[in-house]
Design a protein around this motif. Structure first.
Motif, PDB file in Angstrom:
ATOM      1  N   SER A  69       0.172   0.626  13.582  1.00  0.00           N
ATOM      2  CA  SER A  69       0.385   1.774  12.693  1.00  0.00           C
ATOM      3  C   SER A  69       0.314   1.407  11.221  1.00  0.00           C
ATOM      4  O   SER A  69       0.518   2.268  10.362  1.00  0.00           O
ATOM      5  N   LEU A  70       0.014   0.129  10.928  1.00  0.00           N
ATOM      6  CA  LEU A  70       0.010  -0.345   9.543  1.00  0.00           C
ATOM      7  C   LEU A  70      -1.400  -0.745   9.125  1.00  0.00           C
ATOM      8  O   LEU A  70      -2.169  -1.284   9.931  1.00  0.00           O
ATOM      9  N   PRO A  71      -1.758  -0.509   7.864  1.00  0.00           N
ATOM     10  CA  PRO A  71      -3.101  -0.876   7.391  1.00  0.00           C
ATOM     11  C   PRO A  71      -3.348  -2.373   7.517  1.00  0.00           C
ATOM     12  O   PRO A  71      -2.436  -3.193   7.361  1.00  0.00           O
ATOM     13  N   SER A  72      -4.603  -2.713   7.792  1.00  0.00           N
ATOM     14  CA  SER A  72      -4.989  -4.121   7.867  1.00  0.00           C
ATOM     15  C   SER A  72      -4.898  -4.758   6.482  1.00  0.00           C
ATOM     16  O   SER A  72      -4.813  -4.072   5.457  1.00  0.00           O
ATOM     17  N   LEU A  73      -4.939  -6.083   6.431  1.00  0.00           N
ATOM     18  CA  LEU A  73      -4.749  -6.794   5.173  1.00  0.00           C
ATOM     19  C   LEU A  73      -5.774  -6.370   4.128  1.00  0.00           C
ATOM     20  O   LEU A  73      -5.436  -6.131   2.962  1.00  0.00           O
ATOM     21  N   GLU A  74      -7.040  -6.241   4.535  1.00  0.00           N
ATOM     22  CA  GLU A  74      -8.072  -5.901   3.561  1.00  0.00           C
ATOM     23  C   GLU A  74      -8.010  -4.452   3.101  1.00  0.00           C
ATOM     24  O   GLU A  74      -8.592  -4.087   2.087  1.00  0.00           O
ATOM     25  N   LYS A  75      -7.261  -3.602   3.837  1.00  0.00           N
ATOM     26  CA  LYS A  75      -7.154  -2.189   3.463  1.00  0.00           C
ATOM     27  C   LYS A  75      -5.749  -1.818   2.989  1.00  0.00           C
ATOM     28  O   LYS A  75      -5.478  -0.648   2.725  1.00  0.00           O
ATOM     29  N   ALA A  99       0.969  -6.776   6.970  1.00  0.00           N
ATOM     30  CA  ALA A  99      -0.384  -6.386   7.373  1.00  0.00           C
ATOM     31  C   ALA A  99      -0.410  -5.983   8.838  1.00  0.00           C
ATOM     32  O   ALA A  99       0.272  -6.569   9.687  1.00  0.00           O
ATOM     33  N   GLY A 100      -1.213  -4.950   9.120  1.00  0.00           N
ATOM     34  CA  GLY A 100      -1.358  -4.478  10.491  1.00  0.00           C
ATOM     35  C   GLY A 100      -2.800  -4.507  10.942  1.00  0.00           C
ATOM     36  O   GLY A 100      -3.616  -5.300  10.439  1.00  0.00           O
ATOM     37  N   THR A 101      -3.127  -3.624  11.868  1.00  0.00           N
ATOM     38  CA  THR A 101      -4.475  -3.584  12.446  1.00  0.00           C
ATOM     39  C   THR A 101      -5.158  -2.233  12.241  1.00  0.00           C
ATOM     40  O   THR A 101      -6.265  -2.028  12.723  1.00  0.00           O
ATOM     41  N   LEU A 102      -4.518  -1.311  11.533  1.00  0.00           N
ATOM     42  CA  LEU A 102      -5.055   0.035  11.363  1.00  0.00           C
ATOM     43  C   LEU A 102      -6.132   0.024  10.280  1.00  0.00           C
ATOM     44  O   LEU A 102      -5.884  -0.394   9.144  1.00  0.00           O
ATOM     45  N   LYS A 103      -7.317   0.509  10.628  1.00  0.00           N
ATOM     46  CA  LYS A 103      -8.426   0.557   9.682  1.00  0.00           C
ATOM     47  C   LYS A 103      -9.008   1.962   9.645  1.00  0.00           C
ATOM     48  O   LYS A 103      -9.146   2.607  10.689  1.00  0.00           O
ATOM     49  N   PRO A 104      -9.374   2.449   8.442  1.00  0.00           N
ATOM     50  CA  PRO A 104     -10.070   3.735   8.379  1.00  0.00           C
ATOM     51  C   PRO A 104     -11.478   3.590   8.923  1.00  0.00           C
ATOM     52  O   PRO A 104     -12.082   2.512   8.873  1.00  0.00           O
ATOM     53  N   GLN A 105     -12.013   4.687   9.465  1.00  0.00           N
ATOM     54  CA  GLN A 105     -13.368   4.636   9.998  1.00  0.00           C
ATOM     55  C   GLN A 105     -14.409   4.723   8.898  1.00  0.00           C
ATOM     56  O   GLN A 105     -15.540   4.299   9.070  1.00  0.00           O
ATOM     57  N   ARG A 106     -14.010   5.277   7.756  1.00  0.00           N
ATOM     58  CA  ARG A 106     -14.925   5.379   6.624  1.00  0.00           C
ATOM     59  C   ARG A 106     -14.272   4.759   5.404  1.00  0.00           C
ATOM     60  O   ARG A 106     -13.085   4.960   5.162  1.00  0.00           O
ATOM     61  N   ASP A 107     -15.041   4.015   4.644  1.00  0.00           N
ATOM     62  CA  ASP A 107     -14.518   3.339   3.467  1.00  0.00           C
ATOM     63  C   ASP A 107     -14.563   4.303   2.292  1.00  0.00           C
ATOM     64  O   ASP A 107     -15.505   4.319   1.504  1.00  0.00           O
ATOM     65  N   MET A 108     -13.512   5.130   2.176  1.00  0.00           N
ATOM     66  CA  MET A 108     -13.441   6.134   1.127  1.00  0.00           C
ATOM     67  C   MET A 108     -12.103   6.024   0.411  1.00  0.00           C
ATOM     68  O   MET A 108     -11.108   5.601   1.002  1.00  0.00           O
ATOM     69  N   PRO A 109     -12.057   6.389  -0.862  1.00  0.00           N
ATOM     70  CA  PRO A 109     -10.792   6.308  -1.599  1.00  0.00           C
ATOM     71  C   PRO A 109      -9.790   7.339  -1.102  1.00  0.00           C
ATOM     72  O   PRO A 109     -10.160   8.391  -0.587  1.00  0.00           O
ATOM     73  N   ASP A 110      -8.520   7.020  -1.282  1.00  0.00           N
ATOM     74  CA  ASP A 110      -7.465   7.950  -0.902  1.00  0.00           C
ATOM     75  C   ASP A 110      -7.386   9.078  -1.925  1.00  0.00           C
ATOM     76  O   ASP A 110      -7.223   8.840  -3.123  1.00  0.00           O
ATOM     77  N   ARG A 111      -7.497  10.318  -1.442  1.00  0.00           N
ATOM     78  CA  ARG A 111      -7.396  11.484  -2.323  1.00  0.00           C
ATOM     79  C   ARG A 111      -6.345  12.463  -1.786  1.00  0.00           C
ATOM     80  O   ARG A 111      -6.438  13.665  -1.981  1.00  0.00           O
ATOM     81  N   ALA A 112      -5.351  11.910  -1.126  1.00  0.00           N
ATOM     82  CA  ALA A 112      -4.291  12.747  -0.566  1.00  0.00           C
ATOM     83  C   ALA A 112      -3.533  13.471  -1.664  1.00  0.00           C
ATOM     84  O   ALA A 112      -3.374  12.970  -2.776  1.00  0.00           O
ATOM     85  N   SER A 113      -3.058  14.668  -1.341  1.00  0.00           N
ATOM     86  CA  SER A 113      -2.154  15.373  -2.231  1.00  0.00           C
ATOM     87  C   SER A 113      -0.750  14.793  -2.071  1.00  0.00           C
ATOM     88  O   SER A 113      -0.376  14.323  -0.995  1.00  0.00           O
ATOM     89  N   LEU A 114       0.013  14.831  -3.162  1.00  0.00           N
ATOM     90  CA  LEU A 114       1.389  14.342  -3.131  1.00  0.00           C
ATOM     91  C   LEU A 114       2.338  15.504  -3.346  1.00  0.00           C
ATOM     92  O   LEU A 114       2.222  16.240  -4.326  1.00  0.00           O
TER      93      LEU A 114
END
Length: 331
Positions: free
Chosen positions: A199-205, A217-232
């Protein structure tokens, strides 16, 4: 409501099982339930408190508020209306709520929808896409409580939260007890509690989400290499009492379940309010966006999922460990 409605005791037992899926700080599940004659009692469990990160117990009580709201929407789905008394025992600070129920013919449709989302809600720590205006409105109106408000930040506010996150990381950098505690609860293959590596992002992400906590560091990786644009979204209260925390947890649960029902990604962010200096930056961000309440409690990241599928489900303790039965033998 059909004749297959469970009995009150059955409904309360089932509500505990479903409430157990609620989010909690580091997935500590810091709650205990007690089934008494005609009521369900909720207690915060100090033995599962993260003492270094949360010495006041604020996040523990917020977590209990999320479980309380999960139980309420579960009961709605079973045909019962829940009456809640918060902080019912002035002599016991850990007794946070009492629930009593009665059958209802026409359940609250909003709660029913949220209840159906319990099983698909996950904390999504991956980069997320931006929300549309109508999605922002849906999340802001997911819960109605005059004591809790939700403020959506603009880009300047998001930058301040990023600063708050970086400040919190710097101030914790040499805090060995904090890191021991964090490593105890996260980054392992834990079966029943904690935040597993999956459930945690990998080291490179790991730095791809600017406002995220710096977990192992975990093993969770996004499928697309895109910047985070989440609303807060910042959830704030006028006071900073245990009842304020509890109600904020209820509101947080409603927003996260509404996001899940809308197939959005979402994740609570609490490390930015753990330290007073970083919390002040979050307060400034909220006030610039029009917030008048002084106490930011939780930041929620929410956005469109950039990856197919849900993040992995995290474990939960057996219900037998969190539910005590104290029903009179005559009943």
């Amino acid at each position: 409501m059909s004749n297959d409605r469970p009995t009150p005791e059955q409904a309360l037992r089932r509500a505990v099982a479903r409430a157990h899926r609620a989010p909690s700080v580091h997935n500590t599940q810091p709650w205990l339930w007690e089934l008494r004659d005609g009521s369900l009692e909720l207690f915060a469990d100090p033995e599962r408190m993260v003492n270094v990160a949360d010495p006041s117990g604020r996040q523990m009580v917020i977590s209990c508020g999320a479980a309380l709201h999960h139980a309420k929407v579960a009961l709605t789905g079973m045909g019962y209306e829940a009456a809640i008394v918060r902080m019912p025992d002035p002599s016991d600070a850990f007794h946070v709520a009492t629930i009593t129920i009665k059958p209802v013919t026409f359940p609250d449709e909003r709660d029913r929808v949220l209840g159906e989302a319990v099983q698909i809600r996950r904390s999504d720590r991956r980069p997320l896409g931006p929300l549309a205006d109508n999605e922002v409105h849906i999340l802001k109106t997911a819960f109605h409580d005059d004591l809790v408000s939700i403020t959506v930040l603009d880009s300047d506010g998001a930058h301040l939260v990023k600063e708050a996150s970086e400040l919190a990381v710097r101030e914790r950098a040499a805090d060995e007890p904090y890191h021991r505690e964090l490593n105890w609860w996260s980054g392992h293959y834990r079966l029943f509690d904690g935040v597993p590596r999956s459930s945690l992002p990998s080291l490179e992400k790991r730095g791809a989400v600017p406002s995220g906590r710096e977990f192992p560091a975990g093993t969770l990786k996004p499928q697309r290499d895109m910047p985070d644009r989440a609303s807060l979204l910042i959830m704030s209260t006028s006071g900073d009492s245990a009842e304020d925390w509890l109600r904020c947890g209820e509101a947080m649960s409603a927003v996260l379940l509404r996001a899940a029902a809308s197939r959005l990604g979402a994740c609570p962010v609490t490390h930015v309010t753990e330290i007073e200096d970083s919390r002040a930056l979050v307060r400034d961000a909220a006030q610039r966006a029009g917030e008048v309440r002084r106490y930011p409690q939780v930041v929620i990241r929410a956005g469109e999922r950039l990856a197919t599928g849900l993040p992995p489900e995290t474990g939960r303790r057996p219900v037998e460990e969190i539910l005590r039965i104290r029903v009179s033998p005559d009943n």
